[in-house]
Structures are given as C-alpha cells and as structure tokens.
Enzyme design. Structure first.
Site, PDB file in Angstrom:
ATOM      1  CG  HIS A 160      -0.322   0.012   2.533  1.00  0.00           C
ATOM      2  ND1 HIS A 160       0.287  -1.083   3.091  1.00  0.00           N
ATOM      3  CD2 HIS A 160      -0.176   1.019   3.431  1.00  0.00           C
ATOM      4  CE1 HIS A 160       0.770  -0.765   4.280  1.00  0.00           C
ATOM      5  NE2 HIS A 160       0.506   0.510   4.508  1.00  0.00           N
ATOM      6  CG  ASP A 176       4.941   3.300   7.264  1.00  0.00           C
ATOM      7  OD1 ASP A 176       4.024   3.663   6.498  1.00  0.00           O
ATOM      8  OD2 ASP A 176       4.758   2.530   8.224  1.00  0.00           O
TER       9      ASP A 176
END
Length: 130
Positions: free
Chosen positions: A61, A65
């Site tokens: 996704h 991060d």
C-alpha cells in the site's frame, strides 16, 4: 528452498538499528522485496541481502513508511551497474506513485509497473497472490 529475511520491522519512524518496513524473500536464485520503507537499501546491506538478485518489488500500500525508500533503493541499484529491468508491483495507483517518486531518481535500467487487484498473481512469482 525459500529464504525470508526481515531487515525492516520498525514503525513509522526509522530509529538506530530499527529500519522501516521491508521483507526480503529469495527463491531459486531470485529475490522479491515486499515494501520499501525509508533506508531499505541500508537495512538490506546490513542484513547481507544481495541486491543483484532483486527481480521484483511488491508494494502492499502507499503509506510513506512502505514506499519512501524506493528512490534511494533504485538509485543504489543503478549505482551498482544494474541494467536489467525491474518489476515493481502493487495496488491500483502504483504507476502514479512511481511517476512521482522517480522524478528524483533517474535510472540506467527500465522499471516496469504492474497494478494488481486482490487475487491477481504476481508476475514471475506464480503461487504468490496479492
């Protein structure tokens, strides 16, 4: 034999000795990287992963991060003399994200994007589904 290494297991902030999200898998001489958080190229080097084996990057996704390490990793690959294409796969919207990230990372090798839907097979990694 499948070999799995978890060089990055940190949260949203890189800390000394704890890198952001990435999982390295090797199978039959090739490597798959799942996610690429900030500093992934350093985490992979510290873990002894051989960047020359990398065939595919799978992004789960688009949270920072999980993707902000892509420019640095791709530049590191280019600086090691890579010329063969690299597949980067992920959910719909991947091409738009890659276009934005690659503005700062001119590469000497082609990058191919594959946008996958749930249940799709990851090209080159049959049996591994999104």
């Amino acid at each position: 034999m499948l070999s799995v290494c978890l060089p990055g297991t940190g949260g949203m902030l890189p800390l000394p000795g704890r890198w952001l999200t990435c999982c390295w898998m090797e199978y039959q001489g090739g490597a798959l990287l799942i996610d690429c958080g900030e500093g992934t190229q350093i985490a992979l080097r510290e873990a002894g992963c051989k960047l020359s084996r990398l065939e595919t990057i799978l992004i789960t996704h688009f949270h920072a991060d999980h993707v902000m390490g892509l420019p640095g990793l791709l530049l590191s690959l280019g600086n090691t003399g890579r010329t063969e294409p690299l597949l980067i796969a992920g959910p719909p919207g991947l091409r738009e994200v890659l276009t934005a990230l690659l503005v700062v990372a001119p590469l000497p090798f082609p990058v191919h994007a594959a946008e996958l839907l749930p249940g799709d097979t990851l090209p080159g990694w049959e049996g591994l589904t999104m």
